[in-house]
Design an enzyme around this catalytic site. Structure first.
Site, PDB file in Angstrom:
ATOM      1  N   PHE A 280       0.884  -1.163   0.000  1.00 39.02           N
ATOM      2  CA  PHE A 280       0.000   0.000   0.000  1.00 39.02           C
ATOM      3  C   PHE A 280       0.933   1.228   0.000  1.00 39.02           C
ATOM      4  CE2 PHE A 280      -4.200  -1.858   1.405  1.00 39.02           C
ATOM      5  CZ  PHE A 280      -3.779  -3.167   1.568  1.00 39.02           C
ATOM      6  N   ASP A 281       1.321   1.661  -1.176  1.00 40.85           N
ATOM      7  CA  ASP A 281       2.393   2.664  -1.270  1.00 40.85           C
ATOM      8  C   ASP A 281       1.998   4.010  -0.684  1.00 40.85           C
ATOM      9  OD1 ASP A 281       4.188   0.916  -2.469  1.00 40.85           O
ATOM     10  OD2 ASP A 281       3.467   1.374  -4.473  1.00 40.85           O
ATOM     11  N   TYR A 367       9.656   0.866  -8.254  1.00 44.39           N
ATOM     12  CA  TYR A 367       8.703   1.450  -9.214  1.00 44.39           C
ATOM     13  C   TYR A 367       8.672   2.969  -9.193  1.00 44.39           C
ATOM     14  CZ  TYR A 367       5.856  -2.082 -11.541  1.00 44.39           C
ATOM     15  OH  TYR A 367       5.407  -3.054 -12.370  1.00 44.39           O
TER      16      TYR A 367
END
Ligand code: CO
Length: 623
Positions: A280-281, A367
């Site tokens: 859950f960035d 990412y």
């Protein structure tokens, strides 16, 4: 000078807020600041109220969190509310500490030696949110899980050399490595895959330059942006990322606030080195914080006449950190806006489209996520996420073909996964009281009224309660959702409104109902949720870090509140079902996802007839 109520906190205000919390005895020796943000004024308060900040405070020795509201004008604590059981996003110092603990752990060192790795300084350790799988050993602990990669040099891409099967679970509360799992030796892939400009570069790309000789068509006044008929404010939030506030077009209200309400990246690989990966960035890591939020002066991220805004974010100690050039604002040509060639008179009218782009880029581990808001000349507003960076990787024994991962290079698998983004969109169409309808197109059986059987009916169904408003997209019927103001009618007697157009990326969570991630990311099981506005309902999964689940949207909507002609908040989830391809390796070309908000009966006709034709010098190779 008067500061607008929605201006982000200045560095001085962050310092002052931290000092008020400390002076009030609310921090404690082991206390840290998870975040310090502006407490946005209650909706509808037009007069500039006193400035308030809210500090999310976390005590590392007790594991307790509280939300402290301070008045900056009065230099006093307004309230301090414990948040029992919640775990705010990881602190930066916790992530740094956990790497040190792992590297000096004898069990971890032994597991690496078994794989022929003994230069531990050259190993890249990635801490991951641990999740919550109901393991009694892990209950009540503040955990991170660490996976590792070999780097052959400082700038070598570690993801090309995964150290497969070794997972260290670290309790950063008690500063100990809880356990090191070794699931069996898989050879570490040796070959390097880098993406730096070494070797032969192509030589036939000529410069492409954007010039605006008369300057830009937008103005920026502190955090308020004006462009064409649009007026809005922008800010950077540690969890919500890039946020739009009080968006109006032609002086009429469209949105009160829009930003990321949560996101989750569930991985689909079942092997023990990966099956717990669900990032859950936003809520676990805080992608709007330093160092995740990119400073765009360090790359070539935007092209043309750019205006940048800095972001000021509190660090773990409550000190302001300024991220220069964090928000990029510029205009882009966007092909044609509208055109018609009248074949009777042989006349052509064509107008060029352009858009105002407001964007930021965030790097979380492997990412990159870019968030781009696009404002168009005809009242359309679009959100696009650009996904790039480096894939998660997995070492694969030579000759084997994984099932839940794809081979992107020999001995390198990339687990399949989803990226699911939930945007919280507080609509205020022509005012606060709005309703939400689901619209789609259906065929009808042949009948006396439909003798040719060709009838198509655009259906419009009120979503009257929260339970009725939990919906999935259906591209086969062109399903959309329309937010209208039932108290304001357009020229044809319809309520004025905007529609949410899902687009091709209307993904939802695919993990089974029995999975931990399903309980923790229930928001992502539907594309649409609608709630009545409540100031304290800001996060789609509540505090997801290490939580057992049930927080956020499932809890907000449990009372099944009515939604008609009220202040509605729309939560829209979309994303990418990512089956990695060899071309995503070693660095991934941008993948796109998002949604569009289009006026639907908001205007009485095409609102961009007044866009003037372009002059020849700016649209053709005039001879
Ligand atoms: Co991906």
């Amino acid at each position: 000078m008067t500061v607008h109520a929605l201006e982000p906190l200045s560095p001085e205000e962050i310092k002052a807020a931290a000092a008020i919390v400390k002076d009030g005895g609310l921090l404690g020796e082991h206390g840290r600041f998870s975040s310090i943000t502006l407490l946005e004024p209650p909706k509808g308060e037009s007069s500039a109220p006193a400035r308030h900040a809210v500090a999310l405070v976390y005590d590392r020795s007790t594991g307790s969190a509280s939300s402290v509201v301070v008045s900056l004008s009065e230099a006093s604590v307004v309230s301090s509310t414990p948040i029992p059981g919640s775990q705010p996003a990881y602190l930066l110092e916790e992530m740094a500490e956990c790497i040190g603990l792992v590297k000096s752990d004898a069990r971890w060192q032994e597991a690496l030696r078994k794989r022929g790795v003994d230069d531990f300084d050259a190993v890249q350790c990635d801490p991951w949110p641990a999740g919550n799988f109901g393991d009694p050993d892990e209950d009540g602990r503040r955990l991170l899980r660490v996976v590792s990669y070999v780097r052959h040099s400082d700038t070598d891409n570690g993801y090309a050399h995964p150290i497969e099967g070794v997972v260290a679970t670290v309790d950063v509360g008690h500063q100990e490595v809880l356990r090191v799992e070794d699931h069996g030796v898989v050879p570490v892939p040796e070959r390097c895959y880098n993406y730096t400009p070494d070797g032969q570069m192509r030589t036939d790309l000529k410069p492409l330059e954007i010039t605006q000789p008369s300057g830009t068509s937008f103005t920026v006044d502190r955090n308020e942006i004006a462009w064409q008929k649009w007026r809005f404010r922008v800010s950077m939030h540690p969890l919500d990322g890039l946020v739009l506030h009080t968006v109006t077009v032609d002086g009429r209200s469209v949105l009160h606030r829009a930003g990321l309400g949560e996101m989750v990246v569930p991985y689909g690989e079942t092997s023990p080195g990966h099956r717990w990966k669900n990032a859950f960035d936003s809520g676990e890591l805080g992608l709007g914080r330093f160092p995740f939020l990119n400073s765009l002066e360090l790359g070539c991220d935007c092209l043309g006449e750019i205006v940048y805004l800095d972001a000021v974010i509190a660090n773990d100690q409550g000190d302001p950190v300024t991220i220069n050039n964090a928000i990029c604002i510029h205009e882009e040509d966007y092909g044609i806006l509208w055109k018609h060639f009248d074949s009777h008179s042989f006349t052509t009218e064509v107008r060029r489209s352009r858009r105002l782009v407001v964007s930021s880029i965030h790097t979380v581990g492997n990412y990159e996520y870019g968030f781009y808001w696009y404002f168009y000349l005809d009242g359309t507003l679009q959100l696009e996420v650009k996904l790039t960076g480096v894939l998660q990787t997995m070492g694969v024994p030579p000759g084997e073909t994984p099932v839940h991962s794809t081979l992107v290079a020999p001995q390198i698998g990339a687990p399949v996964h989803q990226h699911l983004f939930c945007f919280r969109i507080d609509f205020d169409i022509d005012g606060v009281e709005n309703s939400v309808y689901e619209t789609e197109l259906s065929g009808l059986p042949r009948s006396d009224e439909n003798p040719y059987g060709n009838a198509l009916v655009p259906s419009t169904r009120l979503l009257a309660t929260e339970s009725e408003a939990q919906r999935l997209a259906d591209p086969t019927r062109g399903r959309q959702w329309r937010v209208v103001n039932p108290n304001r009618l357009n020229a044809v007697g319809q309520p004025t409104g905007y529609r949410l157009v899902p687009g091709a990326s209307a993904a939802v969570l695919l993990a089974s109902e029995e999975s931990a991630v399903h309980r923790r990311a229930t928001f992502a099981t539907k594309n649409l949720w609608v709630t009545p506005y409540a100031a304290d309902e800001a996060r789609a999964a509540g505090y997801p870090n290490l939580s057992a689940g049930g927080e956020g949207l499932p809890a907000f909507t449990a009372a099944d509140r009515p939604l008609e002609n009220t202040d509605v908040v729309v939560w829209y989830t979309f994303g990418v079902n990512h089956v990695p391809r060899p071309e995503d390796w070693p660095v991934m070309p941008v993948e796109y996802a998002g949604f569009t908000l289009q006026p639907f009966g908001f205007f009485d006709q095409n609102s961009a007839l007044d866009v003037p034709p372009s002059t020849n010098g700016h649209c053709s190779s005039s001879s």
